[in-house]
Design a protein around this motif. Structure first.
Motif, PDB file in Angstrom:
ATOM      1  N   ARG A 105     -11.891   8.874   6.742  1.00  0.00           N
ATOM      2  CA  ARG A 105     -11.387  10.252   6.728  1.00  0.00           C
ATOM      3  C   ARG A 105     -12.476  11.230   7.192  1.00  0.00           C
ATOM      4  O   ARG A 105     -12.169  12.254   7.799  1.00  0.00           O
ATOM      5  CB  ARG A 105     -10.907  10.620   5.327  1.00  0.00           C
ATOM      6  CG  ARG A 105      -9.653   9.864   4.880  1.00  0.00           C
ATOM      7  CD  ARG A 105      -9.308  10.217   3.454  1.00  0.00           C
ATOM      8  NE  ARG A 105     -10.371   9.803   2.542  1.00  0.00           N
ATOM      9  CZ  ARG A 105     -10.735  10.469   1.448  1.00  0.00           C
ATOM     10  NH1 ARG A 105     -10.137  11.612   1.121  1.00  0.00           N
ATOM     11  NH2 ARG A 105     -11.706  10.020   0.681  1.00  0.00           N
ATOM     12  N   TYR A 106     -13.733  10.883   6.930  1.00  0.00           N
ATOM     13  CA  TYR A 106     -14.844  11.745   7.351  1.00  0.00           C
ATOM     14  C   TYR A 106     -15.026  11.672   8.866  1.00  0.00           C
ATOM     15  O   TYR A 106     -15.315  12.693   9.507  1.00  0.00           O
ATOM     16  CB  TYR A 106     -16.120  11.334   6.618  1.00  0.00           C
ATOM     17  CG  TYR A 106     -16.012  11.513   5.121  1.00  0.00           C
ATOM     18  CD1 TYR A 106     -16.266  12.750   4.539  1.00  0.00           C
ATOM     19  CD2 TYR A 106     -15.628  10.451   4.308  1.00  0.00           C
ATOM     20  CE1 TYR A 106     -16.145  12.930   3.164  1.00  0.00           C
ATOM     21  CE2 TYR A 106     -15.502  10.624   2.932  1.00  0.00           C
ATOM     22  CZ  TYR A 106     -15.760  11.855   2.363  1.00  0.00           C
ATOM     23  OH  TYR A 106     -15.619  12.032   1.006  1.00  0.00           O
ATOM     24  N   GLU A 109     -12.261  13.791  10.244  1.00  0.00           N
ATOM     25  CA  GLU A 109     -12.546  15.212  10.036  1.00  0.00           C
ATOM     26  C   GLU A 109     -13.546  15.721  11.068  1.00  0.00           C
ATOM     27  O   GLU A 109     -13.358  16.802  11.658  1.00  0.00           O
ATOM     28  CB  GLU A 109     -13.076  15.436   8.626  1.00  0.00           C
ATOM     29  CG  GLU A 109     -13.311  16.906   8.284  1.00  0.00           C
ATOM     30  CD  GLU A 109     -13.667  17.089   6.815  1.00  0.00           C
ATOM     31  OE1 GLU A 109     -12.744  17.256   6.005  1.00  0.00           O
ATOM     32  OE2 GLU A 109     -14.876  17.047   6.488  1.00  0.00           O
ATOM     33  N   GLN A 153      -3.831  14.836   6.400  1.00  0.00           N
ATOM     34  CA  GLN A 153      -5.205  15.324   6.507  1.00  0.00           C
ATOM     35  C   GLN A 153      -5.319  16.432   7.549  1.00  0.00           C
ATOM     36  O   GLN A 153      -5.996  17.441   7.324  1.00  0.00           O
ATOM     37  CB  GLN A 153      -6.162  14.177   6.875  1.00  0.00           C
ATOM     38  CG  GLN A 153      -7.613  14.648   7.004  1.00  0.00           C
ATOM     39  CD  GLN A 153      -8.590  13.533   7.300  1.00  0.00           C
ATOM     40  OE1 GLN A 153      -8.233  12.356   7.300  1.00  0.00           O
ATOM     41  NE2 GLN A 153      -9.835  13.880   7.570  1.00  0.00           N
ATOM     42  N   MET A 157      -6.411  20.438   7.013  1.00  0.00           N
ATOM     43  CA  MET A 157      -7.422  21.187   7.761  1.00  0.00           C
ATOM     44  C   MET A 157      -6.844  22.487   8.298  1.00  0.00           C
ATOM     45  O   MET A 157      -7.522  23.519   8.326  1.00  0.00           O
ATOM     46  CB  MET A 157      -7.978  20.347   8.913  1.00  0.00           C
ATOM     47  CG  MET A 157      -9.137  19.457   8.504  1.00  0.00           C
ATOM     48  SD  MET A 157     -10.041  18.793   9.926  1.00  0.00           S
ATOM     49  CE  MET A 157     -10.646  20.278  10.711  1.00  0.00           C
ATOM     50  N   PHE A 162     -10.832  20.972   3.373  1.00  0.00           N
ATOM     51  CA  PHE A 162     -11.584  19.819   3.856  1.00  0.00           C
ATOM     52  C   PHE A 162     -11.583  18.716   2.798  1.00  0.00           C
ATOM     53  O   PHE A 162     -11.157  18.926   1.658  1.00  0.00           O
ATOM     54  CB  PHE A 162     -12.997  20.233   4.240  1.00  0.00           C
ATOM     55  CG  PHE A 162     -13.031  21.121   5.454  1.00  0.00           C
ATOM     56  CD1 PHE A 162     -13.321  20.605   6.705  1.00  0.00           C
ATOM     57  CD2 PHE A 162     -12.753  22.484   5.353  1.00  0.00           C
ATOM     58  CE1 PHE A 162     -13.338  21.415   7.831  1.00  0.00           C
ATOM     59  CE2 PHE A 162     -12.761  23.307   6.463  1.00  0.00           C
ATOM     60  CZ  PHE A 162     -13.055  22.771   7.710  1.00  0.00           C
TER      61      PHE A 162
END
Length: 320
Positions: A105-106, A109, A153, A157, A162
């Motif tokens: 997920r990071y 992002e 996700q 955003m 976040f």
């Protein structure tokens, strides 16, 4: 401009435009090949261009003593970079593919932040393929198992939220998200009803439109659209088609993409003396498909080009 605005504008005008999909260059290649492919189609005013995202592959290198070292790498990195290069050079909207496979997920992002900085506000949210050697899809330990989670996700955003909630007052992204639909059912779904329920969850999570897996049979596309409407899925649905180009694709495409080829197409392809004749057949078949889809009032037709655009250009010229 967001893809959903382009689609809605076409609906309002009663017009039909086309889009196509490109792969990022192979590692070590430059932009010449992909720009040449775009040049062939840019004169026909594509609504937008999709840029795929290839997940990592695994290879084993034999070391001294017979030990094997496992390495992962990407054949085609650079989705974000080539998307930005296309927009800068051509001024055509780009849809960057985002995939769950191989990404935390990071990672997702960070990629979304880069896209937002670059002014790319359209993404296609996909689960992605299994890694090489995997019998079942295995998500990154900190990633998403399904595309629904990826859509969620991205929508978070857009709301300024976040992963770790570390930013309180921030710039908000404005991503328009598309998702994939399967007229012939996703290979892993037990039946079409379950597959449509999964699709509806992606739409309910925030997807603005659906683009279908390639199909060579418009009857399946129209049946899929009707089934979606009965399920309560109301977002626009963009049909995806691909021109047949080689005889080997009669077996490769069903195996790779889990699609059926109509018997009439297979029969005619088997009569072809060589791949040049198959390519001409593929152009004629896809032309007739696209004409029927256009007459039905669909606002966009998406072409799976596999990096080869001269045959798509001939179809577009004939149809649109």
């Amino acid at each position: 401009m967001q893809v959903i605005d382009i689609i809605n504008d076409n609906i309002a005008k009663g017009s039909c435009r086309f889009t196509f999909e490109l792969l990022p260059p192979l590692k070590g290649d430059g932009t010449e090949g992909i720009f040449a492919a775009i040049d062939t189609l840019a004169v026909y005013d594509p609504a937008y261009i999709n840029v795929t995202n290839q997940r990592e592959v695994v290879k084993f290198i034999e070391r001294e003593g017979g030990l094997l070292e496992r390495r992962t790498y990407r054949h085609r990195p650079g989705t974000v970079g080539i998307s930005a290069a296309i927009m800068k050079r051509y001024g055509i909207e780009v849809v960057a593919h985002m995939i769950c496979g191989g990404n935390s997920r990071y990672d997702i992002e960070d990629a979304l932040i880069d896209l937002d900085f670059l002014g790319i506000h359209n993404v296609l949210a996909l689960r992605g393929d299994n890694a090489g050697g995997e019998k079942r899809f295995a998500p990154h330990p900190q990633g998403h198992l399904h595309a629904e989670g990826l859509v969620t996700q991205i929508m978070e955003m857009n709301r300024g939220r976040f992963i770790d909630g570390e930013v309180e007052d921030c710039h908000r992204s404005n991503f328009c998200v598309g998702v994939a639909g399967y007229p012939e059912k996703h290979a892993e779904a037990p039946n079409m009803e379950v597959d449509l329920e999964n699709l509806k969850r992606k739409v309910d999570a925030g997807a603005s439109y659906i683009v279908t897996q390639m199909s060579f049979d418009n009857r399946r596309i129209f049946a899929f659209i009707e089934a979606c409407r009965r399920m309560g899925i109301t977002v626009p649905i963009i049909p995806g088609i691909k021109p047949l180009s080689t005889l080997t694709q009669l077996s490769v495409l069903p195996q790779t993409f889990h699609v059926d080829l109509p018997q009439d197409l297979v029969r005619e392809a088997m009569k072809c003396a060589d791949n040049k004749a198959v390519r001409e057949l593929g152009i004629e078949w896809a032309t007739q498909q696209a004409l029927e889809l256009k007459r039905s009032g669909l606002p966009i037709i998406h072409f799976y080009s596999m990096g080869k655009t001269d045959n798509v250009a001939r179809i577009v010229k004939n149809v649109l």
